[in-house]
Design a protein around this motif. Sequence first.
Motif, mmCIF file in Angstrom:
data_model
loop_
_atom_site.group_PDB
_atom_site.id
_atom_site.type_symbol
_atom_site.label_atom_id
_atom_site.label_comp_id
_atom_site.label_asym_id
_atom_site.label_seq_id
_atom_site.Cartn_x
_atom_site.Cartn_y
_atom_site.Cartn_z
ATOM 1 N N GLY A 41 30.229 32.518 39.968
ATOM 2 C CA GLY A 41 28.884 32.992 40.280
ATOM 3 C C GLY A 41 28.893 34.220 41.172
ATOM 4 N N LEU A 42 30.069 34.810 41.393
ATOM 5 C CA LEU A 42 30.191 36.010 42.217
ATOM 6 C C LEU A 42 30.021 37.240 41.324
ATOM 7 C CD1 LEU A 42 33.217 34.597 44.151
ATOM 8 C CD2 LEU A 42 30.971 35.107 45.142
ATOM 9 N N PRO A 43 29.957 38.433 41.917
ATOM 10 C CA PRO A 43 29.852 39.628 41.070
ATOM 11 C C PRO A 43 30.985 39.648 40.040
ATOM 12 C CG PRO A 43 29.618 40.215 43.387
ATOM 13 C CD PRO A 43 29.993 38.763 43.348
ATOM 14 N N PRO A 44 30.726 40.207 38.848
ATOM 15 C CA PRO A 44 31.775 40.224 37.822
ATOM 16 C C PRO A 44 33.016 40.979 38.288
ATOM 17 C CG PRO A 44 29.876 41.557 37.152
ATOM 18 C CD PRO A 44 29.482 40.829 38.390
ATOM 19 N N VAL A 45 34.170 40.465 37.865
ATOM 20 C CA VAL A 45 35.451 41.033 38.277
ATOM 21 C C VAL A 45 36.075 41.760 37.084
ATOM 22 C CG1 VAL A 45 37.809 40.379 38.923
ATOM 23 C CG2 VAL A 45 35.863 39.371 40.123
ATOM 24 N N TYR A 46 36.533 42.973 37.318
ATOM 25 C CA TYR A 46 37.156 43.788 36.271
ATOM 26 C C TYR A 46 38.620 44.044 36.628
ATOM 27 C CZ TYR A 46 32.228 44.782 35.228
ATOM 28 O OH TYR A 46 30.891 44.671 34.939
ATOM 29 N N PRO A 47 39.545 43.268 36.056
ATOM 30 C CA PRO A 47 40.966 43.546 36.315
ATOM 31 C C PRO A 47 41.395 44.732 35.448
ATOM 32 C CG PRO A 47 40.623 41.370 35.279
ATOM 33 C CD PRO A 47 39.352 42.119 35.148
#
Length: 495
Positions: free
Chosen positions: A248-254
């Motif tokens: 539910g946190l900001p989207p993560v972009y690896p």
Amino acid sequence: MAMDKYEAVFISTPTIGNLVPTVEFAHHLTRHDPRFSATLLIITVPERTIVNLYTKSLATAASHSQSHVNFIHLPTVQPPTPDQYQSSLGYTSLFIDKHKPHVKHAISTLASTTSVAALFVDMFTTSMIDIAQDLGIPCYLFFASPASFLGFMFHLPALDTQLAVAFVDSDSHSGFIVPKDSAVELIVPTFSKPLPPSMLPSHVLKRNKDGYFCFLENARRYTETIGIVVNTFLELEPHAIESLSISGLPPVYPVGPILDHAGASRWHPDGAQQQDSIMEWLDQQPPSSVVFLCFGSMGSLEGPQLREIAIGLERSGYRFLWSIREPRKGKLDLPGEYTNVEAVLPAGFLDRTAGLGIVCGWVQQVRVLSHQAIRGFVSHCGWNSILESVWHGVPIATWPVYAEQQMNAFELVKELGLGVEIRLDYREGSDLVVAEELERGLRRLMDGEDEVKAKVREMKSKSRMALMENGSSYKSLTSLIQEISSRMQGSEVKY
Ligand SMILES: *[C@@H]1O[C@H](CO)[C@@H](O)[C@H](O)[C@H]1NC(C)=O
């Protein structure tokens, strides 16, 4: 039809560990999508000679190239006075804050001529989120440490409550808090195993000091960003990345591994000559025969520890390349170069090991790691170093020193099976790693074939695939760009 143009602005913590990957990511973004250009706002810390040499070289390089990355050196500010901070992180944090008016001015000026599509803050520059909010610019976080540690930061406000209840101030000289019950374990969702308290960063173990408040305050603000770019890749940290995506946190972009393949060769004062003689020496060694020891841009070890390493190396009999830096003298200094390294090593060590190994100062790590003579890497486990080592398929023996390196070492050895342990919980001021301990670690690192070495080789090819067209990091960057550009198109409709 004219192509849309987007400007991405970056403001980075003025340390090599944060700045270098930020610069590389800015290049990566603008190369990936020609609609983007990037501007880095540079904070100059007067004491940090190496950082300043690096940022100066960037500006020079940019003015001679076709690159779409620009650099603006912010005006200098009055540094905080010693009564205002307790640690170098406390100092850095106050110092960064003082640049807010200059950052606001710089971004406003840019926005008057270009379309500023995003402000990227980093791990310790989240106070600049205020400016993005003021100016109505979408704000993202660029995170140069692993996804596992990002999860730790997100979890820190909750962990703070646990630390307050389950830990007490120790009376030892370290000033660390310690668990009331030695069995206490910390549950952090991005780690599949419970984290022993000894893995916490030193700043977190000094709960009543400014470095800790700095961690906590920055961590709290990560949730105010609309997306988080992490210099990692899905195949390397599947558990951590998946646990962040369901949180539910900001989207993560690896988007990683984003590396500076040229390393410090372009700008470091001990540049070409010494480095060339190191590379020539490596050329003369048999393939996969040399152990490389290096402790990072801010890492240094004291005399007694250096002597144990020397004895351990000599007993092991392996060929070695050992980078030694002189410990910092003041709170704000960085390690320097020994003028007489012989004086801190056991008598006759250099003579006895001549031909077998070399002792050097600052070294171009990525260039060394790419050399076929290197078999293993004794590393402080800074995240950039881990990524470089994975990229070149060199297994690591862990010897963390500062920052979040203990946690990185834990992840590498216990979670990912990609490293062998010398220590997981060593830190500046720790007890000695004795010669026998190092020798045992070196044998595990250098001898024969095992699961760790096979996994590292496999991860090397995965790290390269992640960046290729349709690889996991490539796709992740594409979706970040879509996110940024759709936001811009959405905002244009309003006008
Ligand atoms: C990447 O994916 C697209 C869409 O599925 C496809 O058209 C393209 O050929 C792929 N590229 C490579 C190099 O596999």
